[in-house]
Design a protein around this motif. Structure first.
Motif, PDB file in Angstrom:
ATOM      1  N   VAL A 187       0.821  -1.212   0.000  1.00 29.86           N
ATOM      2  CA  VAL A 187       0.000   0.000   0.000  1.00 29.86           C
ATOM      3  C   VAL A 187       0.853   1.259   0.000  1.00 29.86           C
ATOM      4  CG1 VAL A 187      -1.701   1.345   1.303  1.00 29.86           C
ATOM      5  CG2 VAL A 187      -1.959  -1.137   1.093  1.00 29.86           C
ATOM      6  N   LEU A 188       1.886   1.301   0.840  1.00 33.62           N
ATOM      7  CA  LEU A 188       2.652   2.530   1.038  1.00 33.62           C
ATOM      8  C   LEU A 188       4.020   2.514   0.374  1.00 33.62           C
ATOM      9  CD1 LEU A 188       1.779   3.132   4.808  1.00 33.62           C
ATOM     10  CD2 LEU A 188       0.712   4.173   2.807  1.00 33.62           C
ATOM     11  N   GLY A 189       4.452   1.337  -0.108  1.00 34.62           N
ATOM     12  CA  GLY A 189       5.728   1.242  -0.807  1.00 34.62           C
ATOM     13  C   GLY A 189       5.526   1.278  -2.305  1.00 34.62           C
ATOM     14  N   GLY A 190       6.581   1.015  -3.016  1.00 32.95           N
ATOM     15  CA  GLY A 190       6.492   0.991  -4.475  1.00 32.95           C
ATOM     16  C   GLY A 190       6.634   2.369  -5.092  1.00 32.95           C
ATOM     17  N   ASP A 191       6.743   2.377  -6.397  1.00 30.36           N
ATOM     18  CA  ASP A 191       6.930   3.636  -7.127  1.00 30.36           C
ATOM     19  C   ASP A 191       6.053   3.626  -8.373  1.00 30.36           C
ATOM     20  OD1 ASP A 191       7.843   6.072  -7.931  1.00 30.36           O
ATOM     21  OD2 ASP A 191       9.773   5.340  -8.694  1.00 30.36           O
ATOM     22  N   PRO A 192       4.826   4.140  -8.288  1.00 34.47           N
ATOM     23  CA  PRO A 192       4.299   4.846  -7.115  1.00 34.47           C
ATOM     24  C   PRO A 192       3.632   3.883  -6.128  1.00 34.47           C
ATOM     25  CG  PRO A 192       2.716   4.944  -8.884  1.00 34.47           C
ATOM     26  CD  PRO A 192       3.898   4.202  -9.437  1.00 34.47           C
ATOM     27  N   PRO A 193       3.391   4.324  -4.884  1.00 39.37           N
ATOM     28  CA  PRO A 193       2.640   3.502  -3.936  1.00 39.37           C
ATOM     29  C   PRO A 193       1.150   3.514  -4.285  1.00 39.37           C
ATOM     30  CG  PRO A 193       3.109   5.632  -2.974  1.00 39.37           C
ATOM     31  CD  PRO A 193       3.818   5.604  -4.314  1.00 39.37           C
ATOM     32  N   LEU A 194       0.400   2.581  -3.737  1.00 38.87           N
ATOM     33  CA  LEU A 194      -1.047   2.608  -3.938  1.00 38.87           C
ATOM     34  C   LEU A 194      -1.667   3.813  -3.242  1.00 38.87           C
ATOM     35  CD1 LEU A 194      -2.045  -1.165  -3.546  1.00 38.87           C
ATOM     36  CD2 LEU A 194      -1.919   0.194  -5.635  1.00 38.87           C
ATOM     37  N   LEU A 195      -1.140   4.163  -2.063  1.00 39.45           N
ATOM     38  CA  LEU A 195      -1.593   5.352  -1.343  1.00 39.45           C
ATOM     39  C   LEU A 195      -0.394   6.233  -1.044  1.00 39.45           C
ATOM     40  CD1 LEU A 195      -4.172   3.943   1.279  1.00 39.45           C
ATOM     41  CD2 LEU A 195      -4.663   5.143  -0.870  1.00 39.45           C
ATOM     42  N   ALA A 196      -0.476   7.485  -1.446  1.00 42.80           N
ATOM     43  CA  ALA A 196       0.609   8.440  -1.207  1.00 42.80           C
ATOM     44  C   ALA A 196       0.109   9.527  -0.271  1.00 42.80           C
ATOM     45  CB  ALA A 196       1.082   9.054  -2.514  1.00 42.80           C
ATOM     46  N   ILE A 197       0.922   9.881   0.722  1.00 35.53           N
ATOM     47  CA  ILE A 197       0.508  10.895   1.693  1.00 35.53           C
ATOM     48  C   ILE A 197       0.940  12.293   1.275  1.00 35.53           C
ATOM     49  CG2 ILE A 197       0.531   9.224   3.587  1.00 35.53           C
ATOM     50  CD1 ILE A 197       3.185  10.510   4.510  1.00 35.53           C
ATOM     51  N   ASN A 198       1.671  12.402   0.175  1.00 37.05           N
ATOM     52  CA  ASN A 198       2.075  13.713  -0.341  1.00 37.05           C
ATOM     53  C   ASN A 198       2.310  13.589  -1.849  1.00 37.05           C
ATOM     54  OD1 ASN A 198       4.754  12.679  -0.731  1.00 37.05           O
ATOM     55  ND2 ASN A 198       5.149  13.051   1.451  1.00 37.05           N
ATOM     56  N   ALA A 199       2.791  14.632  -2.449  1.00 36.45           N
ATOM     57  CA  ALA A 199       2.982  14.636  -3.899  1.00 36.45           C
ATOM     58  C   ALA A 199       4.185  13.823  -4.356  1.00 36.45           C
ATOM     59  CB  ALA A 199       3.126  16.075  -4.398  1.00 36.45           C
ATOM     60  N   ARG A 200       5.098  13.510  -3.428  1.00 31.87           N
ATOM     61  CA  ARG A 200       6.299  12.722  -3.722  1.00 31.87           C
ATOM     62  C   ARG A 200       7.150  13.368  -4.824  1.00 31.87           C
ATOM     63  NH1 ARG A 200       5.481   8.507  -6.145  1.00 31.87           N
ATOM     64  NH2 ARG A 200       7.232   7.256  -5.381  1.00 31.87           N
ATOM     65  N   GLY A 201       7.097  14.692  -4.850  1.00 27.92           N
ATOM     66  CA  GLY A 201       7.834  15.383  -5.896  1.00 27.92           C
ATOM     67  C   GLY A 201       9.249  15.743  -5.523  1.00 27.92           C
ATOM     68  N   THR A 202       9.575  15.709  -4.251  1.00 35.76           N
ATOM     69  CA  THR A 202      10.914  16.064  -3.796  1.00 35.76           C
ATOM     70  C   THR A 202      11.484  14.923  -2.967  1.00 35.76           C
ATOM     71  OG1 THR A 202      10.159  17.060  -1.707  1.00 35.76           O
ATOM     72  CG2 THR A 202      10.196  18.477  -3.658  1.00 35.76           C
ATOM     73  N   LEU A 203      12.781  14.999  -2.732  1.00 37.99           N
ATOM     74  CA  LEU A 203      13.439  13.984  -1.900  1.00 37.99           C
ATOM     75  C   LEU A 203      12.844  13.979  -0.502  1.00 37.99           C
ATOM     76  CD1 LEU A 203      15.647  11.869  -1.443  1.00 37.99           C
ATOM     77  CD2 LEU A 203      17.232  13.752  -0.925  1.00 37.99           C
ATOM     78  N   SER A 204      12.557  15.165   0.029  1.00 38.58           N
ATOM     79  CA  SER A 204      11.970  15.261   1.361  1.00 38.58           C
ATOM     80  C   SER A 204      10.609  14.579   1.425  1.00 38.58           C
ATOM     81  CB  SER A 204      11.845  16.736   1.766  1.00 38.58           C
ATOM     82  OG  SER A 204      11.227  16.860   3.027  1.00 38.58           O
ATOM     83  N   GLU A 205       9.794  14.785   0.393  1.00 45.29           N
ATOM     84  CA  GLU A 205       8.469  14.166   0.383  1.00 45.29           C
ATOM     85  C   GLU A 205       8.565  12.649   0.237  1.00 45.29           C
ATOM     86  OE1 GLU A 205       5.635  17.709  -1.435  1.00 45.29           O
ATOM     87  OE2 GLU A 205       6.656  16.323  -2.806  1.00 45.29           O
ATOM     88  N   ARG A 206       9.504  12.186  -0.563  1.00 42.68           N
ATOM     89  CA  ARG A 206       9.676  10.730  -0.694  1.00 42.68           C
ATOM     90  C   ARG A 206      10.176  10.119   0.603  1.00 42.68           C
ATOM     91  NH1 ARG A 206      11.314  12.512  -5.844  1.00 42.68           N
ATOM     92  NH2 ARG A 206      13.533  12.492  -5.274  1.00 42.68           N
ATOM     93  N   SER A 207      11.013  10.849   1.313  1.00 40.70           N
ATOM     94  CA  SER A 207      11.479  10.373   2.617  1.00 40.70           C
ATOM     95  C   SER A 207      10.336  10.323   3.623  1.00 40.70           C
ATOM     96  CB  SER A 207      12.600  11.284   3.141  1.00 40.70           C
ATOM     97  OG  SER A 207      13.743  11.207   2.328  1.00 40.70           O
TER      98      SER A 207
END
Length: 265
Positions: A187-207
């Protein structure tokens, strides 16, 4: 041998026949037959069990068949396909059995305890825990686990059930049927995850996404069956522990509520 009083039989029957967490009709029929008790027939579950228990105790002048029914109903192996049913039913039943000086342990065995003389301490615990958590503004999906039957022993079961609700929300949002670490990874892993808690556009967001997955995975690791039962033996959880852990579960619920499903290529 001591007999159950009328009010004890009513409480035990209500626990075993509870609408939400109790036995099913076919289970009641099977356990009554195996315990050599007469089946009153298709009544409400609570009354059906109560009438059978009363008839048996009055006829036999003992509670042997009633105790056999309880032992049959509380064999953990019976719930291997639905383990989430066992602990809520055990908690309800132990609250009723406490006034008779009995309890069902985690292995499903009946054990003797000091008989309770007052209404369960669990009721006070439930009120206090709910009040404190409401003051913290915790998620509504967490508050519903502040129930007396889950606090009959200590706070562990309430937190454990709240953690299970996180897994259920993840399954509902994604349609998956996994559990534990496998569910978190999918659910929360993968690229992209099934559910993302942010935009995952930056290194900080991916972390942040990765850190949230680790938080959920670690929370599951503490409380998920079957290891939770063993852990509880060594962990007398305080109200303060429960409030802190429920707050973490509340945070997880809120982040999942706001999470989105990224488009997949």
């Amino acid at each position: 041998m001591a007999l159950f009083s009328q009010d004890q039989l009513e409480a035990i029957s209500s626990a075993l026949g509870d609408t939400t967490d109790g036995l099913t009709g076919p289970e009641i029929q099977r356990f009554l037959a195996s315990s050599k008790m007469s089946d009153p027939g298709p009544l409400t579950k609570r009354i059906r069990i109560y009438n059978a228990f009363v008839e048996s105790q009055n006829a036999q002048k003992n509670r042997t068949h009633i105790l056999k029914f309880i032992r049959l109903a509380m064999k953990p192996a019976r719930y291997s396909r639905a383990p989430e049913r066992f602990e809520p039913m055990r908690a309800l039943l132990n609250q009723a059995l406490a006034f008779a000086g009995l309890a069902v342990d985690e292995a499903g065995n009946l054990t003797a305890i000091e008989a309770a003389q007052t209404l369960p301490e669990a009721q006070r615990r439930a009120r206090e825990l709910r009040t404190d958590l409401e003051g913290r503004g915790v998620h509504p999906d967490v508050l519903k686990f502040c129930r007396a039957e889950l606090l009959a022993d200590n706070y562990f079961h309430a937190v454990q059930e709240a953690v299970k609700s996180v897994a259920e929300k993840m399954r509902t949002r994604t349609g998956l049927s996994d559990d534990g670490g496998t569910l978190v990874d999918r659910v929360l892993g993968g690229d992209p995850p099934l559910l993302a808690i942010n935009a995952r556009g930056t290194l900080s967001e991916r972390s942040e996404q990765s850190g949230f997955a680790n938080l959920v995975r670690g929370t599951f690791g503490m409380f998920r069956n079957p290891t939770a039962h063993e852990a509880r033996i060594h962990w007398a959880m305080s109200k303060e522990d429960a409030e802190d852990l429920m707050t973490i579960v509340s945070l997880i619920h809120r982040r999942l509520d706001k999470a989105h499903m990224p488009p997949r290529a």
